[in-house]
Scaffold this active site. Structure first.
Site, PDB file in Angstrom:
ATOM      1  N   THR A 161      35.923  40.552  44.990  1.00 47.75           N
ATOM      2  CA  THR A 161      36.670  41.809  44.939  1.00 47.75           C
ATOM      3  C   THR A 161      35.859  42.987  45.470  1.00 47.75           C
ATOM      4  O   THR A 161      34.663  43.081  45.228  1.00 47.75           O
ATOM      5  CB  THR A 161      37.073  42.075  43.473  1.00 47.75           C
ATOM      6  OG1 THR A 161      37.894  41.011  43.032  1.00 47.75           O
ATOM      7  CG2 THR A 161      37.832  43.392  43.332  1.00 47.75           C
ATOM      8  N   GLY A 426      46.560  49.982   9.338  1.00 44.01           N
ATOM      9  CA  GLY A 426      45.271  50.654   9.488  1.00 44.01           C
ATOM     10  C   GLY A 426      44.115  49.668   9.513  1.00 44.01           C
ATOM     11  O   GLY A 426      43.128  49.864  10.225  1.00 44.01           O
ATOM     12  N   THR A 447      45.022  41.391  34.751  1.00 39.69           N
ATOM     13  CA  THR A 447      44.845  41.903  36.118  1.00 39.69           C
ATOM     14  C   THR A 447      43.682  41.267  36.860  1.00 39.69           C
ATOM     15  O   THR A 447      43.575  41.460  38.064  1.00 39.69           O
ATOM     16  CB  THR A 447      44.696  43.447  36.140  1.00 39.69           C
ATOM     17  OG1 THR A 447      43.638  43.842  35.261  1.00 39.69           O
ATOM     18  CG2 THR A 447      45.987  44.116  35.698  1.00 39.69           C
ATOM     19  N   GLU A 449      41.280  37.800  38.084  1.00 36.61           N
ATOM     20  CA  GLU A 449      41.627  36.446  38.549  1.00 36.61           C
ATOM     21  C   GLU A 449      43.076  36.432  39.083  1.00 36.61           C
ATOM     22  O   GLU A 449      43.807  35.453  38.885  1.00 36.61           O
ATOM     23  CB  GLU A 449      41.463  35.417  37.414  1.00 36.61           C
ATOM     24  CG  GLU A 449      40.030  35.061  37.105  1.00 36.61           C
ATOM     25  CD  GLU A 449      39.415  34.151  38.167  1.00 36.61           C
ATOM     26  OE1 GLU A 449      40.131  33.323  38.756  1.00 36.61           O
ATOM     27  OE2 GLU A 449      38.204  34.296  38.407  1.00 36.61           O
TER      28      GLU A 449
END
Lengths: 661, 661
Positions: A161, A426, A447, A449
């Site tokens: 990338t 909580g 998002t 691979e």
């Protein structure tokens, strides 16, 4: 357009198909070992061994560490893993591997029960980096690199990338220009958008990178290829190598993601991972694959193990989150019954059951589908390990299958862990519940691979291609010889489970029974078929538009493409579940799983009822009946939660949450 | 069951209603100041002043801080705020306040554009703590505490939630037993589940707490009341006070959440915040509100400003996330057009537009609905500040309105910020994009200040009560006098926008026009009415079941209850949008907003088409037309993104993201 019929029954492959319908005593004690082994699937041995041998300290909490501390902890744990073994399974036995790609990915999946930073860190070293060397390299690379990288004497990273290009890898800008004078490649980053980015290990640890770059030789571009590029020697970064640190991230802070840029860095000709293409000393380019496009996709395809791994890891993290939320919900009480004095256990509320038991059922479904995928991957990668090439149609089908599962498992993880956090109120917001880290770590899975939105379109395009292929073949062979069965088995992306399921489908009960597996699978198959057929029609029309209007026309179909990808995935996941039930020889387990499968499929049909009603595939009465059935199944499965969690086989101390002490 | 007709037209309240349909030149330059002021709404002045005066350093990044550092930074920023002013607006002018509750909440909303830790920290001090003193206390508390707490000389916290009881406050276990001998209350934590938990400020900063406890006097329990309990003196915790630290959280790490327990801590009789109940020196209990239940809900109702605040703050954080993702998507290119050489801007893909422009439209809708809520809150709280009691029916309607908006805004934030993260890919996972912190900080909004699932059921129960009330009144007055108009205006939770909208509805265009506002509102009103009517029928049946079966029967309706709450909220939000457009005197702005409103409503109808088709309120053709219309609106609004973001009025440096330098 021809309407396609369901496949006729194919031979039964296991003797247990009938057990689905076998009546079982609901009060009989269930053997959860059987359930666990079934869920563990093909690589149960690796999983059991990891449960037995993994040292406890791998699972100690890591939610309150600074980035530097978390990186240190993760580094130390990676060394422990290197000694423990398991990571070597996916490599060739000639270089210390185990010739068991499925085994390696199974261990990765088990790491998903612990700190995901360790899982991803190990994935970078032995999945992405080691995997690229194994899959894209040849003997000289294997002999030199595999031993050291398996022993962690050589730490690598995977430089694909870039800041400017993630999803569209074919457009990356890093160049590797061959210089015949010195017999070297010159690796170079022409501008900032071409620096490698988000690279695990690049910030600090990596000594070497597999760098994807545009290969140029003889003044001609040859497309993207991978090169082994040393980054440092004797602890010093080499000249021309620039590193940046991506810094703090939402999660996975034990992994040192960073950036790399190269200023005319020279590497020898042999640095090219040359399984699918080579450059001779004089600069002559050669490849056994004629088409540049095919070559590119063959190289990417060789790396698809990463998607299978992420899918499995996401499922493990989901299982941990569900177990925390379900155990918390089974212990927490809030509000008295109207007029009563007893407080009600939160998990006894229908709304809470719907929130948690439906994703639990889907997690079971995805687990079985993952096991199918693992089986297919293991067979294909064994062929690759043996230095041979897998059947290309089968390889393509597997890649589509892996993409579909990666999308399904990771979005399921994101949604489910979010729901688990909210279901714990909580407490779920406090770090020591572990839910925040589970959420944060897995978030990027949707998002990386392969971006899920992009992958899902690839899946759909694959379906369209198979579909068109069938019709073009038919033109040649003549429509008369067209066999529906063959058609759907190819067009619809035949999964390994399909032939088994076909039998279950044909043996189904009355068609008006919502719990009839035949009807359920038919509903999903019908939807997939309709969506793909109508998409093909619209796509043909869009492609015939004049040049200037074509992009907009095709882009208008994006939502339809995404729907096709989802519809396909929904069908193969349900089929895998049905096949697992059919394989199960224990009637009590099969009966329980049958309810879980019903819940998964009916909740899916309920969520998709808009489509079914719009396309007149469901009556309004049936839609309402489905909602009632989902509610009834939640009620029925509520007392089985403990058994279903036991099926995950997660040792209690692995949960690492204050909420389940 | 009587079928209820839509309200007949009511008098037009603004002269601008016709502008909705006014044709506008789409190429005319749009005055984004008009848009911003419209969106800023009733308290635009406070917002503009904050934009002008807030020091930049309030907005410097805080994503890479340790917990201790983040707490320090937040403390320092709180001091800056105390000097800047604005927080005092909601308090009585007799004690240094500004008699403008809406102004205070508007400033809280503006803090939502920055680090949410500061927003919540200020909310604890001046919203929860200060607000409780103002709303539940009387002159003696105001005189003693308001000045110091406004000047931050006294730091307080709000001790309501306990480890064992969050949603069900009436069952908390902390006790405050009156001892007439010393004229003191003895505040005590009987067991661990009764310690106060997740209390902002309790870990470190709070000098004093408003503690909610079961009041006991004369051996009799009087229900939950609030007490001012000092925690430390001269820097030392007082005897009997125990503090714990909740430690690292998913987000909001600038707020020191912690736990409190009390071991027979004595406070004077005057520590009781005695606006709604008092204990005389001899222990005699008195209250102007006869019913213990009414008293409890009156006290809680006095604090409902917190929900309005969280709703507004969630919207601001959503706006920041959307602006980051939209600007990133408008700059990022990926993949070439088929056969072309130009790379496509990511935001030009339909799928990306659907992901981001639909939530953008919904954010506009929720903003306008928030402004309606703020107006109502301001009027009611001014009455409260004046020491008077608001009309109880109006107060109840406002509380339901606030609950509905809190749910809608916070779930919208969770979903939208998640989508924005994914839409930015790997960049969105890096902390310096700011998206991780936005996601992490806002995550708890869905479960604090009332768990969304619980609140939505309260909204639905309110609808049922109004509905039943109408029918029981009818029994008395006689069906003949039953006026549909009156019925729906009460039953359906008449919002301030409703009468204006009624006119728009009646003046609508042809009923087959999807862009006809009348048709849109009618679709949402019909759904709400149908869901509430059928729920009422089923609830009556469930309540008539024998004791042992009743809980299960009512619990079976949980999903129906949740749907009723959602359907109601969907309607009032759309009405508020329609009313805002009708108010707008600038035709170009009104035309743009009309498209945005169409996108919001049609995307909602698309998402809910399952219900509409199932209930035969939508034809399959129309369902398909809606999908096409949503796509077309995305295309149409894509070039208007810049203007729509300008409407948010967010100074660029407030975005604090590397992705929008």
């Amino acid at each position: 357009m021809t309407t396609v019929e369901l496949p006729a029954g194919t031979p039964v492959e296991t003797p247990a198909a009938a057990s689905v319908a076998a009546p079982a005593d609901p009060t009989a004690p269930l053997d959860t070992d059987v359930l666990r082994r079934l869920l563990d699937g093909r690589f149960a041995d690796v999983k059991e061994q990891f449960r037995a041998e993994a040292p406890d300290h791998l699972f100690s909490p890591s939610h309150d560490l600074t980035t530097a501390e978390h990186r240190d902890v993760t580094r130390a744990r990676l060394r422990t893993l290197a000694e423990l073994g398991g990571h070597e399974l996916g490599f060739s036995s000639r270089y210390g591997g185990g010739d068991s790609p499925g085994g390696q990915v199974a261990q990765f999946e088990m790491l998903g029960f612990g700190d995901a930073s360790l899982m991803i860190k190990s994935g970078v070293q032995w999945g992405l980096f080691g995997g690229a060397v194994q899959a894209l390299g040849t003997g000289r690379h294997h002999a030199e690199l595999l031993g050291p990288l398996l022993r962690l004497e050589l730490v690598g990273c995977f430089g694909m990338t870039e800041s400017g290009h993630g999803s569209d890898v074919s457009s990356i800008g890093t160049t590797a220009t061959y210089d015949p004078a010195t017999r070297e490649f010159v690796v170079h980053t022409p501008e900032e958008s071409c620096r490698k980015d988000y690279i695990g290990g690049a910030a600090e640890d990596a000594d070497v990178a597999v760098v994807f770059a545009q290969l140029l030789t003889g003044g001609e571009g040859r497309g993207v290829h991978a090169f082994v590029v040393p980054l440092r020697r004797d602890g010093q970064d080499l000249p021309g190598v620039w590193r940046g640190d991506d810094g703090r991230k939402m999660g996975l802070n034990g992994v040192d993601n960073g950036r790399l840029a190269f200023d005319h860095v020279r590497v020898p000709r042999e640095a090219l991972l040359n399984r699918y293409a080579d450059v001779a000393e004089d600069g002559t380019y050669s490849s056994p694959i004629a088409s540049a496009n095919s070559r590119f996709f063959t190289m990417l395809g060789a790396l698809v193990k990463g998607r299978v791994s992420v899918s499995g890891g996401a499922q493990s993290q989901t299982k941990v989150a569900l177990e925390i939320a379900l155990r918390y919900g089974a212990g927490r009480k809030q509000f008295k019954t109207p007029g009563g004095s007893e407080e009600v256990t939160v998990l006894d509320y229908l709304a809470h059951q719907r929130r948690l038991l439906v994703p639990l059922a889907t997690t079971y479904a995805l687990s079985f589908a993952q096991d199918e995928l693992m089986g297919e991957m293991d067979e294909l990668l064994r062929v690759q390990l043996a230095g041979e090439e897998a059947d290309s149609a089968r390889q393509r089908a597997f890649e589509a299958h892996a993409a579909a599962m990666k999308v399904a498992s990771t979005w399921h993880a994101t949604r489910t862990i979010q729901t688990c956090r909210e279901a714990c109120g909580g407490n779920g917001f406090l770090a020591d519940s572990r839910l925040p880290l589970l959420k944060a770590d897995t978030d990027v899975f949707t998002t990386f691979e392969g971006d899920n939105t992009v992958l899902l379109q690839l899946v759909a395009k694959g379906l369209l291609t198979s579909y068109a292929q069938q019709f073009s073949d038919l033109d040649t062979l003549g429509m008369a010889r067209f066999a529906t069965k063959d058609f759907i088995s190819t067009y619809a992306g035949r999964s390994p489970a399909a032939s088994l399921v076909a039998d279950v489908v044909e043996a189904g009960r009355a068609p008006d029974d919502l719990h009839d597996r035949a009807w359920q699978i038919r509903m999903l198959t019908d939807r997939e078929r309709h969506v793909v057929e109508s998409l093909a029609k619209r796509m043909r029309k869009a492609r015939s538009k004049p040049e200037g209007e074509r992009f907009a026309a095709i882009d208008d179909l994006q939502d339809h493409l995404l729907l096709a990808g989802r519809a396909h995935t929904d069908r193969i996941v349900a089929e895998a579940f049905a096949a697992a039930i059919a394989r199960c020889e224990d009637p009590a387990v099969a009966a329980l799983l049958s309810d879980v499968c019903d819940l998964h499929v009916l909740a899916l049909l309920e969520a998709e009822k808009g489509w079914y009603l719009e396309h007149r595939r469901m009556t309004t009465l049936r839609a309402k009946a489905i909602t009632s059935a989902v509610n009834a199944l939640c009620r029925k499965l509520r007392p089985r939660t403990e058994e279903l969690l036991a099926g995950f086989g997660t040792p209690r101390h692995w949960l690492g949450s204050r909420l389940v002490g």
